[in-house]
Write a protein that holds these residues in place. Structure first.
Motif, short mmCIF file in Angstrom:
data_model
loop_
_atom_site.label_atom_id
_atom_site.label_comp_id
_atom_site.label_asym_id
_atom_site.label_seq_id
_atom_site.Cartn_x
_atom_site.Cartn_y
_atom_site.Cartn_z
N ASP A 139 50.16 45.23 32.36
CA ASP A 139 51.23 46.09 31.85
C ASP A 139 51.57 47.20 32.82
OD1 ASP A 139 51.43 44.59 29.57
OD2 ASP A 139 50.23 45.93 28.33
N LEU A 140 50.54 47.81 33.40
CA LEU A 140 50.75 49.01 34.22
C LEU A 140 51.25 48.68 35.62
CD1 LEU A 140 47.57 51.10 33.27
CD2 LEU A 140 49.90 51.32 32.38
N PHE A 141 50.82 47.58 36.20
CA PHE A 141 51.14 47.29 37.60
C PHE A 141 52.04 46.07 37.79
CE2 PHE A 141 47.12 49.60 37.64
CZ PHE A 141 47.42 50.63 38.51
N GLY A 142 52.46 45.45 36.69
CA GLY A 142 53.36 44.31 36.79
C GLY A 142 52.65 43.02 36.38
N ARG A 143 53.23 42.31 35.44
CA ARG A 143 52.59 41.10 34.91
C ARG A 143 52.59 39.97 35.92
NH1 ARG A 143 55.56 42.21 29.12
NH2 ARG A 143 53.94 43.57 28.27
N LYS A 144 53.68 39.81 36.66
CA LYS A 144 53.72 38.76 37.67
C LYS A 144 52.74 39.09 38.80
CE LYS A 144 56.77 36.23 40.81
NZ LYS A 144 58.16 36.00 41.26
N ARG A 145 52.66 40.36 39.16
CA ARG A 145 51.72 40.76 40.21
C ARG A 145 50.28 40.49 39.78
NH1 ARG A 145 52.80 46.63 42.20
NH2 ARG A 145 54.71 45.54 42.86
N ALA A 146 49.96 40.80 38.51
CA ALA A 146 48.62 40.53 38.00
C ALA A 146 48.34 39.02 37.97
CB ALA A 146 48.46 41.12 36.60
N TYR A 147 49.36 38.25 37.63
CA TYR A 147 49.23 36.78 37.61
C TYR A 147 48.90 36.26 39.00
CZ TYR A 147 50.96 31.93 37.17
OH TYR A 147 51.08 30.58 37.19
N ILE A 148 49.61 36.74 40.02
CA ILE A 148 49.39 36.27 41.39
C ILE A 148 48.02 36.74 41.91
CG2 ILE A 148 50.18 36.53 43.78
CD1 ILE A 148 53.05 36.53 42.68
N VAL A 149 47.66 38.00 41.62
CA VAL A 149 46.35 38.49 42.06
C VAL A 149 45.23 37.70 41.37
CG1 VAL A 149 44.79 40.48 42.03
CG2 VAL A 149 47.19 40.79 42.62
N GLY A 150 45.42 37.39 40.08
CA GLY A 150 44.43 36.58 39.38
C GLY A 150 44.28 35.20 40.00
N LEU A 151 45.39 34.59 40.38
CA LEU A 151 45.34 33.28 41.05
C LEU A 151 44.62 33.38 42.40
CD1 LEU A 151 48.88 31.77 40.38
CD2 LEU A 151 46.70 30.78 39.68
N LEU A 152 44.89 34.45 43.13
CA LEU A 152 44.23 34.64 44.42
C LEU A 152 42.72 34.83 44.24
CD1 LEU A 152 46.80 36.98 46.21
CD2 LEU A 152 46.31 34.58 46.76
N GLY A 153 42.34 35.52 43.17
CA GLY A 153 40.91 35.66 42.88
C GLY A 153 40.26 34.32 42.61
N TYR A 154 40.96 33.49 41.85
CA TYR A 154 40.44 32.14 41.58
C TYR A 154 40.39 31.30 42.84
CZ TYR A 154 39.00 30.69 36.98
OH TYR A 154 38.25 30.45 35.88
N ALA A 155 41.40 31.44 43.69
CA ALA A 155 41.43 30.70 44.95
C ALA A 155 40.26 31.11 45.84
CB ALA A 155 42.75 30.92 45.67
N ALA A 156 39.95 32.42 45.87
CA ALA A 156 38.82 32.89 46.67
C ALA A 156 37.51 32.28 46.17
CB ALA A 156 38.73 34.42 46.62
N GLY A 157 37.37 32.18 44.85
CA GLY A 157 36.18 31.57 44.29
C GLY A 157 36.06 30.10 44.63
N ALA A 158 37.18 29.37 44.50
CA ALA A 158 37.16 27.93 44.80
C ALA A 158 36.91 27.70 46.29
CB ALA A 158 38.49 27.30 44.38
N LEU A 159 37.49 28.55 47.13
CA LEU A 159 37.29 28.41 48.57
C LEU A 159 35.84 28.69 48.94
CD1 LEU A 159 38.84 27.78 51.18
CD2 LEU A 159 39.21 30.25 51.45
N SER A 160 35.22 29.66 48.27
CA SER A 160 33.81 29.94 48.54
C SER A 160 32.94 28.75 48.16
CB SER A 160 33.36 31.19 47.79
OG SER A 160 33.20 30.94 46.41
N MET A 161 33.29 28.05 47.09
CA MET A 161 32.55 26.85 46.71
C MET A 161 32.71 25.75 47.76
SD MET A 161 30.89 27.43 43.94
CE MET A 161 30.39 25.73 43.67
N THR A 162 33.87 25.70 48.38
CA THR A 162 34.14 24.67 49.38
C THR A 162 33.39 24.91 50.68
OG1 THR A 162 36.37 24.45 48.43
CG2 THR A 162 36.00 23.43 50.58
N LEU A 163 33.22 26.20 51.05
CA LEU A 163 32.71 26.52 52.39
C LEU A 163 31.30 27.10 52.40
CD1 LEU A 163 35.93 28.23 53.83
CD2 LEU A 163 35.22 25.84 54.09
N SER A 164 30.81 27.63 51.29
CA SER A 164 29.55 28.36 51.30
C SER A 164 28.36 27.50 51.68
CB SER A 164 29.28 28.99 49.93
OG SER A 164 30.21 30.00 49.66
#
Length: 508
Positions: A54-79
């Motif tokens: 609500d405070l920083f933008g719903r679409k922005r939060a959606y994209i940041v949330g997706l990037l957080g998930y992508a970072a997690g999936a990428l860490s599983m791929t490379l760790s």
């Protein structure tokens, strides 16, 4: 696609545990701790995540949330060790989920209206349903024939596609008060985190469960007190306490929680039955559960499109009725089934009921909520669902293990073949290995034992396990019956009139 990744991610992790342990030269408890931490972080911060959107933008939060998930999936791929997975998959990914779910809900309600909104809700809800069921199947297949890293790499590709087309998503501005409530944020994190952590520790058989649950419930109690205090003083709060004045909202949250308790109870009891009693592989167990997932998927889509002017409360009541019937038919079948085919019809019935619930519950819950409070309401709705699923998994698992312990002890002590010393040894051994010991595994451990002793121990294991699983299935049965009673309370009221916010929002 975003919802599919969100739901399938943990399923992939669960079925890949043994392969991850082997490849990273770590321990199963370490990987399970990472899984528990991810669930804890997402639950603890989901109400905060709804306000951040609500405070920083719903679409922005959606994209940041997706990037957080992508970072997690990428860490599983490379760790190459467990530490990056704990940091990026569990913590960063958990924070991503707490942002992604509420912002996704707000974007859905703002970008779709009327019949199209119901269809969008049904499609995304169906994607969540199918992901929950096919995740173990996909994960088992890819882990067996390729690598678990390939599965998580596939998540990164899907998220990249979603981000590539995110320009087509129009943001939905928030029009309410933009002040921050830091005390409420801390209390919500302590409350939700304590309750979920207590459930997770209970599920793993750890200690201090009572203290953790007391901390969580105490935190939630203080959170409620704080919200009411802020409301009386006319000051902004993390969520509006008046949300719970709506009887529709309260009944909807109750239905959502009971549905997820039932689903969680089935999702722990049935895979254990298929893999430990019928001795199916992960792939075979996934195929046997396909009637549940596919019927849930299909019915959610059809009900979302064809419900029209049908009463949502009556559809919800019918969903809980079919869910209760399906589970009730399963319970007497369990001791006699020789293959997964025996479960097909009751799973179809239960899946149909779940599909009806998926298509209507969130719509019923959030329809009366005004736009400026829809993110807060969606966060509470998601938190209720997450709590219900965690509770169903933990409680059914705890009931199953307690039943196994009692049945093992009683059967061993009443045996005419085993001596008192042997009965004590057998009871302790079977109790300790209850979740992992199939009859085939047991036979390999009994090589060299007298035939009579071996046959008696196998008899005890064969008799006790299905009974314990029957008892565990009482958890989803009771939850679905309570949901049915809640459905009758819904039908005694007029169906909710949609606010200007939306007719439905995905609850996660």
């Amino acid at each position: 696609m975003a919802m599919f990744v969100l739901v399938v991610d943990t399923s992939l992790m669960n079925v890949s545990i043994s392969a991850v342990v082997h490849d990273l030269d770590t321990t199963a408890s370490g990987v399970q701790s990472a899984i528990a931490l991810e669930a804890l972080v997402s639950a603890a911060f989901i109400l905060i995540g709804s306000k951040i959107g609500d405070l920083f933008g719903r679409k922005r939060a959606y994209i940041v949330g997706l990037l957080g998930y992508a970072a997690g999936a990428l860490s599983m791929t490379l760790s190459q060790s467990l530490l990056p997975i704990v940091i990026f998959w569990a913590i960063v990914g958990g924070l991503g989920a707490s942002l992604l779910l509420p912002s996704m809900q707000s974007l859905i309600h703002g970008n779709f209206h009327g019949a199209m909104q119901r269809r969008a809700y049904a499609l995304v809800g169906a994607a969540a349903a199918i992901a929950a069921a096919v995740g173990p199947l996909i994960g088992g297949f890819i882990t067996t024939y390729l690598s678990w890293r390939v599965a998580f790499g596939g998540e990164v590709v899907i998220i990249a596609i979603v981000l590539l087309f995110s320009g087509r998503i129009h943001d939905v501005p928030y029009t309410g008060d933009r002040s921050a409530d830091f005390v409420g944020a801390v209390l919500s994190a302590v409350g939700m985190g304590g309750v979920v952590l207590g459930i997770l520790v209970w599920q793993e058989g750890g200690g201090a469960v009572g203290a953790l649950l007391a901390l969580g419930l105490g935190g939630l109690g203080l959170f409620v007190w704080w919200l009411r205090k802020r409301k009386r003083e006319g000051k902004p709060a993390l969520i509006d306490a008046d949300l719970f004045k709506s009887k529709y909202f309260r009944l909807g949250i109750t239905g959502q929680t009971l549905q997820q308790i039932a689903l969680g109870g089935m999702m722990i009891a049935l895979p254990i039955y298929l893999q430990m009693v019928l001795e199916y592989s992960a792939l075979g167990a996934g195929l046997s559960l396909a009637p549940l997932s596919l019927s849930m998927f299909a019915v959610a889509l059809v009900a979302g499109r064809k419900a029209g002017n049908q009463s949502p409360s009556k559809i919800i009541r019918g969903g809980f009725f079919l869910l209760a019937v399906g589970v009730a038919i399963l319970i007497p079948i369990v001791p006699h089934a020789h293959s997964g085919w025996w479960l097909a019809v009751p799973l179809l019935i239960a899946g149909t009921g779940l599909g009806l619930l998926v298509s209507q519950l969130n719509n019923y819950t959030l329809a009366p909520i005004e736009e400026e409070h829809v993110s807060e309401a969606a966060g509470v709705n998601s938190a209720g669902g997450s709590f219900g699923l965690s509770f169903g998994l933990a409680f059914a698992g705890a009931i199953m293990l307690a039943s196994l312990s009692l049945l093992f002890t009683n059967e061993a002590n009443s045996s005419d073949v085993l001596s008192s010393r042997q009965a004590t040894q057998v009871s302790k051994a079977l109790e300790k290995n209850a979740e992992v010991m199939t009859n085939t595994h047991l036979e390999s451990l009994l090589v060299g034992k007298p035939p009579a002793i071996k046959a008696e121990i196998l008899r005890i294991n064969t008799k006790a396990r299905p009974r314990a699983l029957q008892i565990a299935l009482l958890v989803p049965l009771i939850a679905s019956l309570l949901g049915l009673l809640n459905g009758f309370r819904m039908t005694r009221m007029a169906d909710p009139e949609p606010s200007s916010a939306a007719e439905s929002v995905l609850g996660g």
